[in-house]
Design an enzyme around this catalytic site. Structure first.
Site, PDB file in Angstrom:
ATOM      1  N   SER A  76      -6.118 -22.324  27.425  1.00 14.50           N
ATOM      2  CA  SER A  76      -4.910 -23.135  28.123  1.00 14.50           C
ATOM      3  C   SER A  76      -5.674 -24.135  29.177  1.00 14.50           C
ATOM      4  O   SER A  76      -6.682 -23.959  29.842  1.00 14.50           O
ATOM      5  CB  SER A  76      -4.271 -22.163  29.160  1.00 14.50           C
ATOM      6  OG  SER A  76      -3.400 -23.015  29.849  1.00 14.50           O
TER       7      SER A  76
ATOM      8  N   HIS B 189      -3.909 -23.828  23.810  1.00 20.31           N
ATOM      9  CA  HIS B 189      -2.476 -23.518  24.325  1.00 20.31           C
ATOM     10  C   HIS B 189      -2.217 -24.486  25.074  1.00 20.31           C
ATOM     11  O   HIS B 189      -2.768 -24.907  26.380  1.00 20.31           O
ATOM     12  CB  HIS B 189      -2.937 -22.079  24.807  1.00 20.31           C
ATOM     13  CG  HIS B 189      -1.559 -21.681  25.440  1.00 20.31           C
ATOM     14  ND1 HIS B 189      -0.982 -20.667  24.899  1.00 20.31           N
ATOM     15  CD2 HIS B 189      -0.988 -21.642  26.815  1.00 20.31           C
ATOM     16  CE1 HIS B 189       0.224 -20.508  25.793  1.00 20.31           C
ATOM     17  NE2 HIS B 189       0.069 -20.819  26.964  1.00 20.31           N
TER      18      HIS B 189
ATOM     19  N   ASP C 250       0.672 -25.763  27.837  1.00 23.05           N
ATOM     20  CA  ASP C 250       1.667 -25.118  28.683  1.00 23.05           C
ATOM     21  C   ASP C 250       2.489 -26.357  29.093  1.00 23.05           C
ATOM     22  O   ASP C 250       2.060 -27.222  29.564  1.00 23.05           O
ATOM     23  CB  ASP C 250       1.178 -24.486  29.996  1.00 23.05           C
ATOM     24  CG  ASP C 250       0.355 -23.356  29.694  1.00 23.05           C
ATOM     25  OD1 ASP C 250       1.209 -22.395  29.260  1.00 23.05           O
ATOM     26  OD2 ASP C 250      -0.701 -23.179  29.933  1.00 23.05           O
TER      27      ASP C 250
ATOM     28  N   MET D  25       6.019 -27.295  31.043  1.00 18.33           N
ATOM     29  CA  MET D  25       6.905 -27.035  32.211  1.00 18.33           C
ATOM     30  C   MET D  25       7.753 -28.122  32.420  1.00 18.33           C
ATOM     31  O   MET D  25       7.304 -29.103  32.762  1.00 18.33           O
ATOM     32  CB  MET D  25       6.031 -26.389  33.374  1.00 18.33           C
ATOM     33  CG  MET D  25       5.022 -25.255  33.016  1.00 18.33           C
ATOM     34  SD  MET D  25       4.285 -24.609  34.353  1.00 18.33           S
ATOM     35  CE  MET D  25       2.977 -23.613  33.841  1.00 18.33           C
TER      36      MET D  25
ATOM     37  N   HIS E 278       3.624 -24.071  24.354  1.00 16.20           N
ATOM     38  CA  HIS E 278       4.147 -22.833  24.880  1.00 16.20           C
ATOM     39  C   HIS E 278       5.195 -23.413  25.928  1.00 16.20           C
ATOM     40  O   HIS E 278       4.934 -24.203  27.044  1.00 16.20           O
ATOM     41  CB  HIS E 278       3.229 -22.189  25.940  1.00 16.20           C
ATOM     42  CG  HIS E 278       3.804 -20.871  26.809  1.00 16.20           C
ATOM     43  ND1 HIS E 278       3.210 -20.503  27.923  1.00 16.20           N
ATOM     44  CD2 HIS E 278       5.115 -20.378  26.599  1.00 16.20           C
ATOM     45  CE1 HIS E 278       3.927 -19.433  28.231  1.00 16.20           C
ATOM     46  NE2 HIS E 278       4.982 -19.442  27.810  1.00 16.20           N
TER      47      HIS E 278
ATOM     48  N   MET F 112       7.854 -23.679  28.347  1.00 21.39           N
ATOM     49  CA  MET F 112       8.428 -23.050  29.525  1.00 21.39           C
ATOM     50  C   MET F 112       9.406 -24.148  30.024  1.00 21.39           C
ATOM     51  O   MET F 112       9.386 -24.729  31.108  1.00 21.39           O
ATOM     52  CB  MET F 112       7.440 -22.720  30.743  1.00 21.39           C
ATOM     53  CG  MET F 112       6.611 -21.441  30.215  1.00 21.39           C
ATOM     54  SD  MET F 112       4.978 -21.506  31.225  1.00 21.39           S
ATOM     55  CE  MET F 112       4.040 -22.515  30.277  1.00 21.39           C
TER      56      MET F 112
ATOM     57  N   MET G   8       4.283 -12.108  28.558  1.00 26.48           N
ATOM     58  CA  MET G   8       3.551 -12.746  29.705  1.00 26.48           C
ATOM     59  C   MET G   8       2.953 -11.641  30.612  1.00 26.48           C
ATOM     60  O   MET G   8       3.805 -10.645  30.651  1.00 26.48           O
ATOM     61  CB  MET G   8       4.684 -13.781  30.089  1.00 26.48           C
ATOM     62  CG  MET G   8       5.181 -14.897  29.681  1.00 26.48           C
ATOM     63  SD  MET G   8       3.750 -16.008  29.255  1.00 26.48           S
ATOM     64  CE  MET G   8       3.182 -16.471  30.991  1.00 26.48           C
TER      65      MET G   8
ATOM     66  N   ASP H 129      -0.604 -13.706  27.849  1.00 26.01           N
ATOM     67  CA  ASP H 129      -0.805 -14.958  28.659  1.00 26.01           C
ATOM     68  C   ASP H 129      -0.766 -14.541  30.293  1.00 26.01           C
ATOM     69  O   ASP H 129       0.267 -14.328  30.491  1.00 26.01           O
ATOM     70  CB  ASP H 129       0.124 -15.990  28.021  1.00 26.01           C
ATOM     71  CG  ASP H 129      -0.043 -17.436  28.751  1.00 26.01           C
ATOM     72  OD1 ASP H 129      -1.047 -17.762  29.696  1.00 26.01           O
ATOM     73  OD2 ASP H 129       0.798 -18.526  28.367  1.00 26.01           O
TER      74      ASP H 129
END
Ligand code: DX5
Ligand code: ZN
Length: 225
Positions: free
Chosen positions: A10, A34, A36, A38, A67, A69, A138, A177
């Site tokens: 990540s 990966h 992320d 957000m 991923h 979020m 998670m 993760d």
């Protein structure tokens, strides 16, 4: 398909001003990048807008798992598939229509991951496991890198592995993760995880590529499924 170990760095705690180089450091030895995403709504942190995220996806030599979020994955997840993310993982807790989002991602050409937060129980999502390519459990509260691994999630990992092993074929990957390191990856692999996201363990290491290889060795030594 037999599950195999994957190590997915990540870039959350990498240097955002030099991402091309940061990604290149691990490209030879990793399985997925990966990414992320957000939105400061689903989690109290913001990373990249769509434009920047799609730029990262195109500069990465590694296939990308995004991923998400974010609070509106039903609308946004298919855009990641259309813009080259090899896999798109969205949160069960944020989705309005899980089935539709799964099929929209798939019909746009990407693999599908479904993520659950620590408080979400497996029975809430059990019926989706056979429809996805990856289940992400998670092992920290989503939002930040560098948190401690939640040992209490291992029971869920082990239950998920039991469910997945009952499938005669097309077994989805089981990923964790959060807080993955040389200290924690062995326990997680023993419980049945076969894919591992690692952020600070990789990017705080003097040699990120060597760290990815060591994590893979520890996982392989402990994974028995
Ligand atoms: C946390 C993110 C993780 C994060 C993991 O919400 O989803 O991917 O980068 O970072 P570490 O490995 O430092 O826990
Ligand atoms: Zn993540």
């Amino acid at each position: 398909m037999e599950s195999r170990i994957c190590i997915n760095p990540s870039i959350l705690n990498a240097n955002f001003n030099d991402l091309e180089n940061e990604i290149a450091k691990v490209s030879e030895v990793s399985d997925f990048l990966h990414l992320d995403i957000m939105d400061n709504i689903f989690v109290p942190n913001f990373t990249f807008d769509l434009k920047k995220a799609f730029e990262i996806i195109s500069l990465s030599k590694l296939p990308v798992d995004s991923h998400l979020m974010i609070s509106n994955p039903d609308e946004i997840a298919p855009l990641y598939a259309e813009n080259g993310s090899a896999s798109v993982t969205f949160h069960f807790e944020a989705a309005t229509d899980v089935g539709k989002t799964v099929s929209n991602i798939r019909s746009s050409g990407s693999k599908v991951g479904l993520a659950i937060k620590p408080a979400t129980q497996l029975n809430e999502i059990e019926k989706w496991i056979e429809k996805i390519d990856m289940l992400l459990i998670m092992t920290v509260e989503p939002g930040f890198g560098g948190q401690s691994f939640m040992q209490d999630q291992l029971e869920k990992v082990s239950q998920a592995r039991t469910i997945i092993e009952r499938f005669p074929k097309n077994k989805p990957n089981l990923q964790i993760d959060g807080g993955v390191s040389l200290e924690t990856i062995g326990d997680a692999a023993r419980a049945g995880a076969n894919c591992f996201v690692a952020g600070s363990a990789v990017y705080k290491a003097d040699n990120p590529a060597e760290m990815v290889s060591s994590l893979r060795k520890f996982a392989q030594a402990n994974y028995r499924f």
